[in-house]
Scaffold this motif. Structure first.
Motif, PDB file in Angstrom:
ATOM      1  N   ALA A  35     -35.897 -13.561 -37.271  1.00 47.05           N
ATOM      2  CA  ALA A  35     -36.937 -14.346 -36.605  1.00 47.05           C
ATOM      3  C   ALA A  35     -37.231 -15.639 -37.359  1.00 47.05           C
ATOM      4  N   LEU A  36     -37.616 -16.660 -36.601  1.00 47.90           N
ATOM      5  CA  LEU A  36     -38.021 -17.943 -37.162  1.00 47.90           C
ATOM      6  C   LEU A  36     -39.505 -18.150 -36.852  1.00 47.90           C
ATOM      7  N   PRO A  37     -40.309 -18.473 -37.847  1.00 49.62           N
ATOM      8  CA  PRO A  37     -41.736 -18.682 -37.581  1.00 49.62           C
ATOM      9  C   PRO A  37     -41.969 -19.864 -36.652  1.00 49.62           C
ATOM     10  N   GLN A  38     -42.887 -19.710 -35.735  1.00 48.92           N
ATOM     11  CA  GLN A  38     -43.338 -20.739 -34.805  1.00 48.92           C
ATOM     12  C   GLN A  38     -42.210 -21.330 -33.954  1.00 48.92           C
ATOM     13  N   ALA A  39     -41.189 -20.524 -33.691  1.00 50.66           N
ATOM     14  CA  ALA A  39     -40.092 -20.964 -32.822  1.00 50.66           C
ATOM     15  C   ALA A  39     -40.543 -20.867 -31.366  1.00 50.66           C
ATOM     16  N   PRO A  40     -39.974 -21.671 -30.470  1.00 42.86           N
ATOM     17  CA  PRO A  40     -40.299 -21.523 -29.051  1.00 42.86           C
ATOM     18  C   PRO A  40     -39.929 -20.114 -28.582  1.00 42.86           C
ATOM     19  N   ALA A  41     -40.548 -19.652 -27.516  1.00 37.71           N
ATOM     20  CA  ALA A  41     -40.352 -18.286 -27.033  1.00 37.71           C
ATOM     21  C   ALA A  41     -38.892 -17.970 -26.720  1.00 37.71           C
ATOM     22  N   PHE A  42     -38.118 -18.965 -26.245  1.00 35.43           N
ATOM     23  CA  PHE A  42     -36.725 -18.696 -25.889  1.00 35.43           C
ATOM     24  C   PHE A  42     -35.807 -18.580 -27.101  1.00 35.43           C
ATOM     25  N   LEU A  43     -36.260 -19.019 -28.291  1.00 34.05           N
ATOM     26  CA  LEU A  43     -35.442 -18.973 -29.497  1.00 34.05           C
ATOM     27  C   LEU A  43     -35.732 -17.670 -30.240  1.00 34.05           C
ATOM     28  N   LEU A  44     -34.795 -16.726 -30.166  1.00 35.40           N
ATOM     29  CA  LEU A  44     -34.998 -15.406 -30.756  1.00 35.40           C
ATOM     30  C   LEU A  44     -34.915 -15.419 -32.271  1.00 35.40           C
ATOM     31  N   GLY A  45     -34.184 -16.380 -32.832  1.00 32.30           N
ATOM     32  CA  GLY A  45     -34.009 -16.452 -34.277  1.00 32.30           C
ATOM     33  C   GLY A  45     -32.625 -16.960 -34.610  1.00 32.30           C
ATOM     34  N   MET A  46     -32.131 -16.553 -35.783  1.00 26.46           N
ATOM     35  CA  MET A  46     -30.834 -17.022 -36.274  1.00 26.46           C
ATOM     36  C   MET A  46     -29.962 -15.823 -36.620  1.00 26.46           C
ATOM     37  N   ILE A  47     -28.646 -16.021 -36.464  1.00 25.64           N
ATOM     38  CA  ILE A  47     -27.685 -15.048 -36.964  1.00 25.64           C
ATOM     39  C   ILE A  47     -26.675 -15.782 -37.837  1.00 25.64           C
ATOM     40  N   ASP A  48     -26.044 -15.040 -38.734  1.00 22.41           N
ATOM     41  CA  ASP A  48     -25.000 -15.581 -39.590  1.00 22.41           C
ATOM     42  C   ASP A  48     -23.675 -14.996 -39.120  1.00 22.41           C
ATOM     43  N   VAL A  49     -22.713 -15.875 -38.869  1.00 26.16           N
ATOM     44  CA  VAL A  49     -21.379 -15.439 -38.475  1.00 26.16           C
ATOM     45  C   VAL A  49     -20.393 -16.081 -39.432  1.00 26.16           C
ATOM     46  N   ARG A  50     -19.874 -15.268 -40.353  1.00 23.48           N
ATOM     47  CA  ARG A  50     -18.916 -15.734 -41.350  1.00 23.48           C
ATOM     48  C   ARG A  50     -19.371 -17.015 -42.046  1.00 23.48           C
ATOM     49  N   GLY A  51     -20.625 -17.036 -42.479  1.00 22.99           N
ATOM     50  CA  GLY A  51     -21.161 -18.167 -43.237  1.00 22.99           C
ATOM     51  C   GLY A  51     -21.700 -19.307 -42.396  1.00 22.99           C
ATOM     52  N   GLN A  52     -21.616 -19.214 -41.082  1.00 28.45           N
ATOM     53  CA  GLN A  52     -22.154 -20.238 -40.181  1.00 28.45           C
ATOM     54  C   GLN A  52     -23.437 -19.708 -39.540  1.00 28.45           C
ATOM     55  N   SER A  53     -24.474 -20.529 -39.524  1.00 30.42           N
ATOM     56  CA  SER A  53     -25.747 -20.143 -38.907  1.00 30.42           C
ATOM     57  C   SER A  53     -25.760 -20.569 -37.442  1.00 30.42           C
ATOM     58  N   TYR A  54     -26.240 -19.671 -36.594  1.00 30.42           N
ATOM     59  CA  TYR A  54     -26.360 -19.957 -35.167  1.00 30.42           C
ATOM     60  C   TYR A  54     -27.768 -19.608 -34.703  1.00 30.42           C
ATOM     61  N   PRO A  55     -28.494 -20.573 -34.124  1.00 26.37           N
ATOM     62  CA  PRO A  55     -29.742 -20.216 -33.456  1.00 26.37           C
ATOM     63  C   PRO A  55     -29.370 -19.423 -32.199  1.00 26.37           C
ATOM     64  N   VAL A  56     -30.179 -18.413 -31.876  1.00 19.64           N
ATOM     65  CA  VAL A  56     -29.886 -17.548 -30.733  1.00 19.64           C
ATOM     66  C   VAL A  56     -30.943 -17.758 -29.657  1.00 19.64           C
ATOM     67  N   VAL A  57     -30.487 -18.160 -28.463  1.00 20.88           N
ATOM     68  CA  VAL A  57     -31.348 -18.452 -27.327  1.00 20.88           C
ATOM     69  C   VAL A  57     -31.300 -17.296 -26.346  1.00 20.88           C
TER      70      VAL A  57
END
Length: 157
Positions: A35-57
């Motif tokens: 989870a990301l603090p104060q993110a918009p409702a559609f932004l669930l948070g972040m995931i790490d994929v082999r060292g790359q960060s992806y925001p998840v919508v």
């Protein structure tokens, strides 16, 4: 030159959507994003994929659809969206991924201007997959837009 183009089709409820395969990087089983603090409702948070960060919508939230429980078919689609001046890495949560299919761009229809369910600004076109319609996202407009993608329907008084 052929007007056939490949799209990844995905489902949200009974609706079928398409994403140009040239923007699809990878498809993952669902995992809970950090989870990301104060993110918009559609932004669930972040995931790490082999060292790359992806925001998840959450596409359901972004499109104004009601939430549903995650199932074994729920997927995260990793994309590279060509935003002006940069590529945006993002993951979209979909109820299910259907298949890669070809749609004829020459036969693709524009979004209806009146009476349509979806905001025309977020739609690159509407194609056919057998008897079903495939709503093809305009990824740049969808990620850049701040308005709802689902057109609000008036409430009965």
């Amino acid at each position: 030159m052929s007007s056939m183009w490949q799209y990844l089709t995905l489902g949200l409820g009974s609706e079928i959507f398409g994403i140009d395969v040239e923007h699809v990087h990878e498809i993952l089983d669902y995992r809970v994003p950090a989870a990301l603090p104060q993110a918009p409702a559609f932004l669930l948070g972040m995931i790490d994929v082999r060292g790359q960060s992806y925001p998840v919508v959450d596409l359901r939230t972004k499109l104004g659809l009601p939430p549903v429980a995650r199932t074994p078919a729920t997927r995260i689609i990793l994309l590279n969206v060509p935003m002006p001046g940069r590529a945006l890495r993002v993951g979209f949560v979909a109820d299910r991924v259907i298949e890669v299919t070809e749609l004829d761009r020459a036969e693709m229809e524009g979004a209806p201007e009146v009476g349509g369910r979806w905001n025309a600004r977020y739609i690159a076109g509407i194609g056919r997959r057998g008897e079903a319609f495939v709503v093809v996202f305009d990824l740049v407009a969808l990620m850049d837009g701040d308005g709802p993608a689902l057109v609000a329907t008036p409430q009965a008084a």
